[in-house]
Design a protein around this motif. Structure first.
Motif, PDB file in Angstrom:
ATOM      1  N   LEU A 150       0.755  -1.249  -0.009  1.00 50.15           N
ATOM      2  CA  LEU A 150      -0.035  -0.153  -0.036  1.00 50.15           C
ATOM      3  C   LEU A 150       0.999   1.127  -0.071  1.00 50.15           C
ATOM      4  O   LEU A 150       2.042   1.070   0.485  1.00 50.15           O
ATOM      5  N   GLY A 151       0.321   2.458  -0.754  1.00 48.71           N
ATOM      6  CA  GLY A 151       1.415   3.585  -0.654  1.00 48.71           C
ATOM      7  C   GLY A 151       0.874   4.571  -1.759  1.00 48.71           C
ATOM      8  O   GLY A 151      -0.215   4.256  -2.429  1.00 48.71           O
ATOM      9  N   GLY A 152       1.707   5.592  -1.968  1.00 48.80           N
ATOM     10  CA  GLY A 152       1.564   6.335  -3.050  1.00 48.80           C
ATOM     11  C   GLY A 152       2.271   7.707  -2.950  1.00 48.80           C
ATOM     12  O   GLY A 152       3.208   7.634  -1.950  1.00 48.80           O
ATOM     13  N   LYS A 153       2.081   8.444  -3.407  1.00 52.75           N
ATOM     14  CA  LYS A 153       2.684  10.026  -3.487  1.00 52.75           C
ATOM     15  C   LYS A 153       2.860  10.725  -2.340  1.00 52.75           C
ATOM     16  O   LYS A 153       1.650  10.910  -2.026  1.00 52.75           O
ATOM     17  N   MET A 154       3.887  11.180  -2.093  1.00 50.60           N
ATOM     18  CA  MET A 154       4.137  12.161  -0.786  1.00 50.60           C
ATOM     19  C   MET A 154       3.294  13.638  -1.419  1.00 50.60           C
ATOM     20  O   MET A 154       3.561  14.085  -2.435  1.00 50.60           O
ATOM     21  N   GLN A 155       2.833  14.171  -0.259  1.00 48.27           N
ATOM     22  CA  GLN A 155       2.281  15.589  -0.811  1.00 48.27           C
ATOM     23  C   GLN A 155       3.523  16.466   0.023  1.00 48.27           C
ATOM     24  O   GLN A 155       3.948  16.271   1.000  1.00 48.27           O
ATOM     25  N   PRO A 156       3.034  17.716  -0.527  1.00 48.03           N
ATOM     26  CA  PRO A 156       4.218  18.961  -0.120  1.00 48.03           C
ATOM     27  C   PRO A 156       4.307  18.904   1.318  1.00 48.03           C
ATOM     28  O   PRO A 156       5.395  19.256   1.845  1.00 48.03           O
ATOM     29  N   GLU A 157       3.457  19.157   1.937  1.00 44.71           N
ATOM     30  CA  GLU A 157       3.456  19.217   3.133  1.00 44.71           C
ATOM     31  C   GLU A 157       3.739  17.985   4.127  1.00 44.71           C
ATOM     32  O   GLU A 157       3.892  18.275   5.550  1.00 44.71           O
ATOM     33  N   GLU A 158       3.994  16.821   3.855  1.00 43.01           N
ATOM     34  CA  GLU A 158       4.203  15.797   4.508  1.00 43.01           C
ATOM     35  C   GLU A 158       5.729  15.426   4.620  1.00 43.01           C
ATOM     36  O   GLU A 158       6.472  15.729   3.617  1.00 43.01           O
ATOM     37  N   ASP A 159       6.020  14.609   5.482  1.00 46.90           N
ATOM     38  CA  ASP A 159       7.435  13.914   5.692  1.00 46.90           C
ATOM     39  C   ASP A 159       7.064  12.397   5.135  1.00 46.90           C
ATOM     40  O   ASP A 159       5.828  12.051   5.113  1.00 46.90           O
ATOM     41  N   VAL A 160       8.049  11.533   5.023  1.00 46.16           N
ATOM     42  CA  VAL A 160       8.021  10.214   4.430  1.00 46.16           C
ATOM     43  C   VAL A 160       7.085   9.579   5.578  1.00 46.16           C
ATOM     44  O   VAL A 160       6.309   8.646   5.065  1.00 46.16           O
ATOM     45  N   ALA A 161       7.206   9.661   6.641  1.00 50.11           N
ATOM     46  CA  ALA A 161       6.414   8.781   7.781  1.00 50.11           C
ATOM     47  C   ALA A 161       5.127   9.246   7.789  1.00 50.11           C
ATOM     48  O   ALA A 161       4.151   8.267   7.835  1.00 50.11           O
ATOM     49  N   SER A 162       4.879  10.693   7.726  1.00 50.39           N
ATOM     50  CA  SER A 162       3.145  11.024   7.759  1.00 50.39           C
ATOM     51  C   SER A 162       2.644  10.476   6.280  1.00 50.39           C
ATOM     52  O   SER A 162       1.437  10.166   6.568  1.00 50.39           O
ATOM     53  N   CYS A 163       3.364  10.533   5.275  1.00 53.23           N
ATOM     54  CA  CYS A 163       2.571  10.106   3.999  1.00 53.23           C
ATOM     55  C   CYS A 163       2.497   8.513   4.104  1.00 53.23           C
ATOM     56  O   CYS A 163       1.360   8.347   3.865  1.00 53.23           O
ATOM     57  N   MET A 164       3.521   7.543   4.579  1.00 54.02           N
ATOM     58  CA  MET A 164       3.133   6.272   4.618  1.00 54.02           C
ATOM     59  C   MET A 164       1.854   6.124   5.736  1.00 54.02           C
ATOM     60  O   MET A 164       0.795   5.404   5.413  1.00 54.02           O
ATOM     61  N   ARG A 165       1.844   6.864   6.940  1.00 52.44           N
ATOM     62  CA  ARG A 165       0.530   6.646   7.818  1.00 52.44           C
ATOM     63  C   ARG A 165      -0.532   7.026   7.047  1.00 52.44           C
ATOM     64  O   ARG A 165      -1.699   6.301   7.082  1.00 52.44           O
ATOM     65  N   ARG A 166      -0.736   8.093   6.441  1.00 50.11           N
ATOM     66  CA  ARG A 166      -1.766   8.707   5.355  1.00 50.11           C
ATOM     67  C   ARG A 166      -2.304   7.591   4.443  1.00 50.11           C
ATOM     68  O   ARG A 166      -3.589   7.143   4.429  1.00 50.11           O
ATOM     69  N   GLU A 167      -1.462   7.253   3.682  1.00 47.14           N
ATOM     70  CA  GLU A 167      -1.601   6.168   2.741  1.00 47.14           C
ATOM     71  C   GLU A 167      -2.407   4.866   3.128  1.00 47.14           C
ATOM     72  O   GLU A 167      -3.165   4.443   2.696  1.00 47.14           O
ATOM     73  N   ILE A 168      -1.797   4.453   4.215  1.00 47.45           N
ATOM     74  CA  ILE A 168      -2.126   3.237   4.847  1.00 47.45           C
ATOM     75  C   ILE A 168      -3.796   3.333   5.499  1.00 47.45           C
ATOM     76  O   ILE A 168      -4.747   2.452   5.313  1.00 47.45           O
ATOM     77  N   ARG A 169      -3.907   4.731   6.143  1.00 47.14           N
ATOM     78  CA  ARG A 169      -5.221   4.974   6.682  1.00 47.14           C
ATOM     79  C   ARG A 169      -6.385   5.239   5.230  1.00 47.14           C
ATOM     80  O   ARG A 169      -7.298   4.658   5.416  1.00 47.14           O
ATOM     81  N   GLU A 170      -5.942   5.868   4.367  1.00 48.20           N
ATOM     82  CA  GLU A 170      -6.834   5.946   3.325  1.00 48.20           C
ATOM     83  C   GLU A 170      -7.076   4.754   2.525  1.00 48.20           C
ATOM     84  O   GLU A 170      -8.167   4.276   2.160  1.00 48.20           O
ATOM     85  N   GLU A 171      -5.924   3.923   2.197  1.00 49.15           N
ATOM     86  CA  GLU A 171      -6.250   2.351   1.502  1.00 49.15           C
ATOM     87  C   GLU A 171      -6.728   1.292   2.158  1.00 49.15           C
ATOM     88  O   GLU A 171      -7.347   0.494   1.651  1.00 49.15           O
ATOM     89  N   ALA A 172      -6.366   1.542   3.614  1.00 49.11           N
ATOM     90  CA  ALA A 172      -6.687  -0.001   4.393  1.00 49.11           C
ATOM     91  C   ALA A 172      -7.615   0.653   5.532  1.00 49.11           C
ATOM     92  O   ALA A 172      -8.225  -0.467   6.064  1.00 49.11           O
ATOM     93  N   ALA A 173      -7.954   1.804   5.937  1.00 45.92           N
ATOM     94  CA  ALA A 173      -8.794   2.275   6.979  1.00 45.92           C
ATOM     95  C   ALA A 173      -7.965   1.757   8.351  1.00 45.92           C
ATOM     96  O   ALA A 173      -8.859   1.170   9.332  1.00 45.92           O
TER      97      ALA A 173
END
Length: 162
Positions: free
Chosen positions: A41-64
């Protein structure tokens, strides 16, 4: 020409017993460049994110689910990987603990628990077969790899661990 990759994250969520990994079977969108393949699971990092925040967001969005414990397992430079030859720089995580119950599917496809030992038998990007053993092995060192792509295929693979 400067190296200006798309930055993304890719996460592999382990089951509580560590024997299975949550993968997405990209089977929902006919125009998907990943159609038919299994992936983390994953995806593109947004400008305001660090990589850990991006990973957490992607997991939340894709798997809840919410990441409780995650480890950076490696980074990979994928020059030429994108559908138009775009370069990618990926941060590869293993999520060892999470809270919540994963979705059964999302707009990209079906989510399923796959035994870690069975991953290599699935339809994957050919290049994934090179780095996936490094995600799940017992070596605590982070790997840093480069995997150039041409015409949708990995043309080489090299990595170091530190």
């Amino acid at each position: 020409m400067p190296y200006t990759p798309i930055i993304g994250t890719l996460g592999y969520v382990l089951s509580p017993d560590g024997d299975k990994v949550l993968l997405i079977h990209r089977n929902a969108r006919p125009e998907d460049a990943h159609l038919g393949k299994y992936n983390g699971l994953g995806g593109k990092m947004q400008p305001e994110e660090d990589v850990a925040s991006c990973m957490r967001r992607e997991i939340r969005e894709e798997a809840a689910i919410e990441c409780v414990e995650m480890r950076l397992r490696g980074t990979i430079s994928w020059p030429g990987f994108g559908p138009k030859g775009e370069d990618w720089l990926g941060f590869i995580f293993r999520i060892d603990r999470f809270t919540g119950v994963p979705l059964e599917r999302n707009p990209e496809g079906t989510l399923s628990w796959v035994p870690v030992q069975d991953i290599m038998g699935l339809p994957l990007w050919d290049g994934d077969r090179h780095f996936l053993p490094l995600v799940f092995d017992a070596d605590p060192r982070v790997f840093h790899g480069v995997m150039p792509y041409a015409h949708g295929l990995a043309v080489s693979w090299s990595f170091t661990r530190i």
